[in-house]
Design an enzyme around this catalytic site. Sequence first.
Site, PDB file in Angstrom:
ATOM      1  N   PRO A   1       3.401  -3.569  -2.785  1.00 14.09           N
ATOM      2  CG  PRO A   1       3.280  -3.524  -5.123  1.00 14.09           C
ATOM      3  CD  PRO A   1       3.654  -2.679  -3.929  1.00 14.09           C
ATOM      4  CB  CYS A   2       5.410  -7.859  -0.490  1.00 11.65           C
ATOM      5  SG  CYS A   2       4.198  -7.809   0.838  1.00 11.65           S
TER       6      CYS A   2
END
Length: 282
Positions: free
Chosen positions: A250-251
């Site tokens: 989850p950048c």
Amino acid sequence: MTQMTYTLDESSRDFDRIADALEFLGENWQSHPDLDAAARSAGLSPHHFQRVFTRWVGMSPKKYVGALAHQAAREALDDGANLLDAAFDAGLSGPGRLHDLFIAHEAVTPGDAKRRGAGLSFKWGVAPSPFGDAVFLIAPRGLSALAFADPDIAAGFEDLRCRYPAADYARDDALARQWAERIFTPRDSDPIPLALYGTPWQRQVWRALLDIPMGQTTSYKAIAETVCTPKASRAVGAAVGANPISWLIPCHRVLASNGRLTGYHWGVKRKRAMLAYEAAAS
């Protein structure tokens, strides 16, 4: 064996010294400074510096310098440089040492890296997701990339194909739909296998991204502090930007220090939608 313990004062002193050492290595990595020089920058003996640096950064000073050199060589090869020029860009004496560098950091030779995926076989396909059409790149061992078909399917595929342009690709939208079902309507008993191709540093940052709870956000500086020190924010930003698997790694949960939604490869509009989606679900 007696375990080494640290007081808060000692830990604070170590942090300051290692931050200085990271700055020194970041400015001088092309000359490949030896352990003695790096230790002097931290005001420590070489033996003690080696232990403290490895504890803080997660790798030895030599490996850290190698990671910086590897990144420079990889960028040079990606830009079309020959092996000799790439070696010089990495501060190395010639292609022989470049070969050793790539074996250490990617388990492939620089020639293999320059071939960019020759010998790899991927299935790819497009499937709907809550955030628009998604493009999946699937290796025999698991998912290698997840992007979005924005502005169109061809562009979405090219975004992934350019990472491994010499690999073999076969389109399979039915397989992509199966993966979309697993990812966007997950079941606890159905883990998602990943087949990641990245440097040890990148994988370390990606693991830190996985620790960000759903519905929460953090900053590049905070991630840098988690994996080593806040002075590594720029290197962390590069690793976050190189993340090939959106949503699962989850950048999108990483924001600028001022809280702005910047720097998302698949668009700030999509990043905002992802965060809103998670906030509603959490």
